[in-house]
Scaffold this motif. Structure first.
Motif, mmCIF file in Angstrom:
data_model
loop_
_atom_site.group_PDB
_atom_site.id
_atom_site.type_symbol
_atom_site.label_atom_id
_atom_site.label_comp_id
_atom_site.label_asym_id
_atom_site.label_seq_id
_atom_site.Cartn_x
_atom_site.Cartn_y
_atom_site.Cartn_z
ATOM 1 N N MET A 1 0.851 -1.204 0.000
ATOM 2 C CA MET A 1 0.000 0.000 0.000
ATOM 3 C C MET A 1 0.881 1.246 0.000
ATOM 4 S SD MET A 1 -2.949 1.136 2.745
ATOM 5 C CE MET A 1 -3.965 -0.271 2.315
ATOM 6 N N ALA A 2 0.485 2.267 -0.744
ATOM 7 C CA ALA A 2 1.251 3.507 -0.830
ATOM 8 C C ALA A 2 1.265 4.216 0.520
ATOM 9 C CB ALA A 2 0.651 4.416 -1.893
ATOM 10 N N PHE A 3 2.382 4.859 0.823
ATOM 11 C CA PHE A 3 2.513 5.643 2.060
ATOM 12 C C PHE A 3 2.222 7.102 1.740
ATOM 13 C CE2 PHE A 3 5.019 8.248 5.011
ATOM 14 C CZ PHE A 3 4.524 7.787 6.226
ATOM 15 N N VAL A 4 1.227 7.676 2.411
ATOM 16 C CA VAL A 4 0.872 9.078 2.214
ATOM 17 C C VAL A 4 1.463 9.884 3.373
ATOM 18 C CG1 VAL A 4 -0.988 10.757 1.989
ATOM 19 C CG2 VAL A 4 -1.261 8.460 1.026
ATOM 20 N N PRO A 5 2.398 10.770 3.117
ATOM 21 C CA PRO A 5 3.032 11.510 4.199
ATOM 22 C C PRO A 5 2.095 12.529 4.841
ATOM 23 C CG PRO A 5 3.814 12.299 2.069
ATOM 24 C CD PRO A 5 2.965 11.093 1.794
ATOM 25 N N ALA A 6 2.356 12.813 6.112
ATOM 26 C CA ALA A 6 1.603 13.844 6.817
ATOM 27 C C ALA A 6 1.859 15.192 6.154
ATOM 28 C CB ALA A 6 2.017 13.883 8.283
ATOM 29 N N GLY A 73 7.850 8.539 -4.495
ATOM 30 C CA GLY A 73 6.616 7.752 -4.539
ATOM 31 C C GLY A 73 5.615 8.203 -3.503
ATOM 32 N N ASP A 74 6.111 8.584 -2.324
ATOM 33 C CA ASP A 74 5.224 9.117 -1.280
ATOM 34 C C ASP A 74 4.524 10.386 -1.765
ATOM 35 O OD1 ASP A 74 6.282 7.095 0.324
ATOM 36 O OD2 ASP A 74 7.578 8.454 1.470
ATOM 37 N N LEU A 75 5.272 11.239 -2.455
ATOM 38 C CA LEU A 75 4.674 12.475 -2.977
ATOM 39 C C LEU A 75 3.596 12.162 -4.002
ATOM 40 C CD1 LEU A 75 7.753 14.857 -3.438
ATOM 41 C CD2 LEU A 75 6.170 14.716 -1.504
ATOM 42 N N ALA A 76 3.837 11.153 -4.837
ATOM 43 C CA ALA A 76 2.828 10.759 -5.827
ATOM 44 C C ALA A 76 1.556 10.280 -5.118
ATOM 45 C CB ALA A 76 3.385 9.681 -6.744
ATOM 46 N N ALA A 77 1.714 9.534 -4.029
ATOM 47 C CA ALA A 77 0.555 9.064 -3.264
ATOM 48 C C ALA A 77 -0.184 10.233 -2.627
ATOM 49 C CB ALA A 77 1.005 8.073 -2.193
ATOM 50 N N LEU A 78 0.567 11.216 -2.142
ATOM 51 C CA LEU A 78 -0.049 12.409 -1.549
ATOM 52 C C LEU A 78 -0.826 13.187 -2.611
ATOM 53 C CD1 LEU A 78 -0.475 14.574 0.632
ATOM 54 C CD2 LEU A 78 1.816 15.456 0.077
ATOM 55 N N ILE A 79 -0.236 13.358 -3.777
ATOM 56 C CA ILE A 79 -0.907 14.091 -4.863
ATOM 57 C C ILE A 79 -2.214 13.397 -5.238
ATOM 58 C CG2 ILE A 79 -0.715 14.712 -7.309
ATOM 59 C CD1 ILE A 79 2.354 15.081 -6.732
ATOM 60 N N ALA A 80 -2.175 12.065 -5.279
ATOM 61 C CA ALA A 80 -3.402 11.317 -5.589
ATOM 62 C C ALA A 80 -4.465 11.572 -4.540
ATOM 63 C CB ALA A 80 -3.084 9.828 -5.686
#
Length: 271
Positions: A1-6, A73-80
């Motif tokens: 699962m993607a990690f979405v940063p705070a 990759g975390d940034l990509a998950a955050l953008i999504a």
């Protein structure tokens, strides 16, 4: 699962444009809150997302590997999750190289990349390097501690300045046992080893994805050897996609040393 940063959003939630703002090693999104808040007033069409990169601030528990590629990759998950592509990604130091890694991994997704006093090349992670020295000093502290002052005293005894020690102490959290570091030092050390290993000059030299690259160097920066500065100036002279800006009267912490100049520069030149 993607990690979405705070993350924390600064500016009008209805703003039409998004900028991601990335801090340096051992920091958090709050480091650049003042700059983002002022930029939001100057450029109200933007909302600014202050990101806590993995293992920093409130972004704890990210799965391995701990690399710049994983940060991208975390940034990509955050953008999504945000549901909006960023016009701008701006990063200081470690955050600047993370922004370049995002541009390399996801070319063209950000229209403009701001690299704030961050050497894009590979480096030797010697024991004398500032970040490595700070990590080793933090490792020597005794935690849980009764109070932050005890930890600050131990850090200054290791040769860190009082200002650096007090800044680091903002990463202490109170627990039932006392004050403990909230970041995972082993994970951050792995991140820094990858930061030193990866060479991202090709991103600037190729103009990856057609993004507009703004490389901002502090006049008194200790992060640029003369040969690297010469390489940057030659690159910019031959490039249609990269521009160089120098912040006068500033060291590496340019947003602290000369915030007015940096604010004026970014407010006038944001995409």
């Amino acid at each position: 699962m993607a990690f979405v940063p705070a993350h924390t959003i600064v500016g009008d939630s209805s703003a039409s444009k998004l900028a991601l703002v990335l801090h340096g090693a051992l920091g958090s999104g709050t480091n650049l809150r003042s700059l983002a808040t002022k930029l939001a007033k100057e450029r109200p069409e933007y909302r600014f997302c202050l990101v806590d990169l993995r293992h920093h601030g409130d972004s704890q528990g990210a799965p391995p590997p701990n690399t710049l590629a994983a940060c991208a990759g975390d940034l990509a998950a955050l953008i999504a999750q945000l549901g909006q592509e960023p016009e701008v990604i701006a990063g200081h130091s470690f955050g600047g190289k993370t922004a370049l890694m995002f541009a390399s991994t996801f070319p063209g997704r950000a229209k403009q990349i701001w690299v704030l006093d961050s050497n894009p090349g590979s480096q030797e992670p010697s024991a004398s390097n500032e970040v490595i020295r700070v990590i080793q000093a933090v490792r020597t502290t005794t935690t849980p501690a009764q109070d932050r002052a005890q930890v600050v005293a131990e850090l200054t005894a290791q040769g860190l300045s009082t200002g650096t020690a007090n800044w680091l102490a903002t990463n202490l959290q109170r627990t039932a046992a006392g004050f403990e570091w909230r970041f995972d030092l082993d994970a951050i050390y792995d991140l820094m080893l990858d930061y030193f290993r990866v060479d991202l000059w090709p991103v600037l030299e190729s103009g990856a994805g057609g993004s507009d690259y703004r490389v901002v160097v502090a006049e008194r920066s200790d992060r640029w050897l003369p040969e690297n500065r010469a390489r940057l100036e030659a690159l910019v002279a031959a490039s249609n996609t990269a521009k160089l800006h120098v912040v006068p009267n500033a060291g590496h912490w340019l947003h602290v040393d000369n915030p007015a100049f940096l604010l004026s520069l970014m407010a006038s030149d944001l995409y």
